[in-house]
Design an enzyme around this catalytic site. Sequence first.
Site, PDB file in Angstrom:
ATOM      1  CG  ASN A   1      43.761  18.561 -57.525  1.00  0.00           C
ATOM      2  OD1 ASN A   1      42.466  19.476 -56.933  1.00  0.00           O
ATOM      3  ND2 ASN A   1      44.507  19.054 -57.376  1.00  0.00           N
TER       4      ASN A   1
ATOM      5  CD  GLN B   1      45.755  12.481 -55.963  1.00  0.00           C
ATOM      6  OE1 GLN B   1      44.357  12.140 -55.732  1.00  0.00           O
ATOM      7  NE2 GLN B   1      46.001  12.470 -54.387  1.00  0.00           N
TER       8      GLN B   1
ATOM      9  CG  HIS C   1      49.405  16.417 -52.966  1.00  0.00           C
ATOM     10  ND1 HIS C   1      49.907  15.814 -53.452  1.00  0.00           N
ATOM     11  CD2 HIS C   1      49.145  17.716 -54.165  1.00  0.00           C
ATOM     12  CE1 HIS C   1      49.106  16.134 -54.485  1.00  0.00           C
ATOM     13  NE2 HIS C   1      48.912  16.991 -54.792  1.00  0.00           N
TER      14      HIS C   1
HETATM   15  P1  DGP Z   1      48.526  17.275 -58.058  1.00  0.00           P
HETATM   16  O1  DGP Z   1      48.129  17.455 -59.831  1.00  0.00           O
HETATM   17  O2  DGP Z   1      47.480  17.423 -57.646  1.00  0.00           O
HETATM   18  O3  DGP Z   1      48.911  15.365 -57.942  1.00  0.00           O
HETATM   19  O4  DGP Z   1      49.547  17.804 -58.109  1.00  0.00           O
HETATM   20  C1  DGP Z   1      51.116  17.268 -57.627  1.00  0.00           C
HETATM   21  C2  DGP Z   1      51.776  18.990 -58.125  1.00  0.00           C
HETATM   22  O5  DGP Z   1      53.423  18.393 -57.096  1.00  0.00           O
HETATM   23  C3  DGP Z   1      51.932  20.105 -59.019  1.00  0.00           C
HETATM   24  O6  DGP Z   1      51.580  20.804 -59.021  1.00  0.00           O
HETATM   25  C4  DGP Z   1      53.179  19.546 -58.759  1.00  0.00           C
HETATM   26  C5  DGP Z   1      54.466  18.865 -58.614  1.00  0.00           C
HETATM   27  N1  DGP Z   1      55.213  18.460 -58.707  1.00  0.00           N
HETATM   28  C6  DGP Z   1      55.354  16.637 -58.999  1.00  0.00           C
HETATM   29  N2  DGP Z   1      56.266  16.715 -59.226  1.00  0.00           N
HETATM   30  C7  DGP Z   1      57.573  16.847 -58.352  1.00  0.00           C
HETATM   31  C8  DGP Z   1      58.981  17.681 -57.835  1.00  0.00           C
HETATM   32  O7  DGP Z   1      59.776  16.634 -58.195  1.00  0.00           O
HETATM   33  N3  DGP Z   1      59.256  18.750 -57.669  1.00  0.00           N
HETATM   34  C9  DGP Z   1      58.205  19.317 -57.085  1.00  0.00           C
HETATM   35  N4  DGP Z   1      58.727  19.999 -56.190  1.00  0.00           N
HETATM   36  N5  DGP Z   1      56.794  19.037 -57.185  1.00  0.00           N
HETATM   37  C10 DGP Z   1      56.204  18.331 -57.980  1.00  0.00           C
END
Ligand code: DGP
Length: 114
Positions: free
Chosen positions: A87, A94, A100
Site C-alpha cells: 500500500n 497505507q 512493507h
Molecule cells: P498498511 O495499512 O499497508 O500501512 O499496513 C500496516 C499493517 O501493520 C496493518 O495491517 C496492521 C499492521 N500493524 C500495525 N501495527 C502493528 C504492530 O504493532 N504489530 C504488528 N504485528 N502489526 C502491526
Amino acid sequence: MSETIFTKILRKEIPADLVHEDEQCIAFRDINPQAPVHILIIPRKAFENIDAMQDEDEQLVGHLFSVARDIARTFHLDETGYRCVINNGSNAGQTVFHLHVHLLGGRAMNWPPG
Ligand code: DGP
C-alpha cells in the site's frame, strides 16, 4: 522520515511474532490479520513506501519479494496462491509509513480490492 511502530519492532522494543530475519529485512505476523496467513515483510532500512524508494534500493525491494516467496512456500501457500501487496500512500490505505510487503494467503480473494 519519523520513526514508526515498525522501527520499535525492528529494535525489539515491542514484541512481534517473527517468522523470518536476515541482514536486510524481518518478517512477522500482522497484528490485524486479513487472511489465515498475513505476514508483513519489512526492510531494516527505513523509508516510507515505493514512492520514497531510491534506485539503490532495487536489490533490497527485490529481496523482500524473494523472502515473501520463501515464506509462502513454508506455509504451503504456493499450492493454492497468495497475494503480495504494497500500500503506497493514504488513498491506498497505507497506515504505517515504513515500506512493507503484505503476504496474504490461505483463502480465496477478490479482485479488484476495495
Ligand atoms: P498498511 O495499512 O499497508 O500501512 O499496513 C500496516 C499493517 O501493520 C496493518 O495491517 C496492521 C499492521 N500493524 C500495525 N501495527 C502493528 C504492530 O504493532 N504489530 C504488528 N504485528 N502489526 C502491526
